[in-house]
Design an enzyme around this catalytic site. Structure first.
Site, PDB file in Angstrom:
ATOM      1  N   ASP A  76       0.882  -1.163   0.000  1.00 45.59           N
ATOM      2  CA  ASP A  76       0.000   0.000   0.000  1.00 45.59           C
ATOM      3  C   ASP A  76       0.921   1.214   0.000  1.00 45.59           C
ATOM      4  OD1 ASP A  76      -1.697   2.175   0.762  1.00 45.59           O
ATOM      5  OD2 ASP A  76      -3.069   0.763   1.712  1.00 45.59           O
ATOM      6  N   HIS A  90     -10.106  -6.100  -1.867  1.00 42.98           N
ATOM      7  CA  HIS A  90      -8.735  -6.092  -1.382  1.00 42.98           C
ATOM      8  C   HIS A  90      -8.690  -6.390   0.110  1.00 42.98           C
ATOM      9  CE1 HIS A  90     -10.182  -1.909  -1.236  1.00 42.98           C
ATOM     10  NE2 HIS A  90      -9.307  -1.657  -0.287  1.00 42.98           N
TER      11      HIS A  90
END
Length: 131
Positions: A28, A92
């Site tokens: 991320d 996700h």
């Protein structure tokens, strides 16, 4: 097409951690903490529970070695897991090194890491996956 579909297609660069024909794990770029990884299916489905049963079960099996590597690479009690699914309409799973439940608090500010810092985090996780 979501930003994650563009990452899968290679249109947007990412810091890949693991990949197979069905899933991709990558850092991320606005993590809660260092070592925050996203795991996504390569099919564009908004809601985790809209995945067919094989994808739904396999996403955790795919994530397991990544989570174990995160636990080795960072000082933490464990790798936490969260599914929020609000910011990007593509399923996700967040894998995050945690020491307390508050480490999974998505209302906290995100880190703004440089490309070099992200590359270092990627390398730490990849090295831990080899062990």
């Amino acid at each position: 097409m979501t930003i994650f579909s563009k990452i899968i297609a290679g249109e947007i660069p990412s810091y890949k951690i693991a990949e197979n024909d069905r899933f991709l794990a990558f850092l991320d770029v606005y993590p809660l903490v260092e070592g925050h990884v996203l795991v996504i299916p390569k099919i564009e489905t908004d809601n985790l529970f809209d995945l067919d049963d094989s994808y739904l079960s396999e996403i955790l099996v795919f994530a397991k070695p990544v989570a174990k590597a995160i636990e080795k690479a960072f000082r933490c009690n464990r790798c936490g897991i969260s599914v929020i699914g609000i910011e990007v309409p593509h399923t996700h799973v967040h894998l995050i090194p945690i020491n307390t439940a508050n480490d999974l608090n998505f209302t906290r500010g995100k880190l703004n890491m440089s490309k070099e810092e992200l590359k270092t985090v990627q390398e730490k996780i990849l090295l831990a996956m080899e062990k």
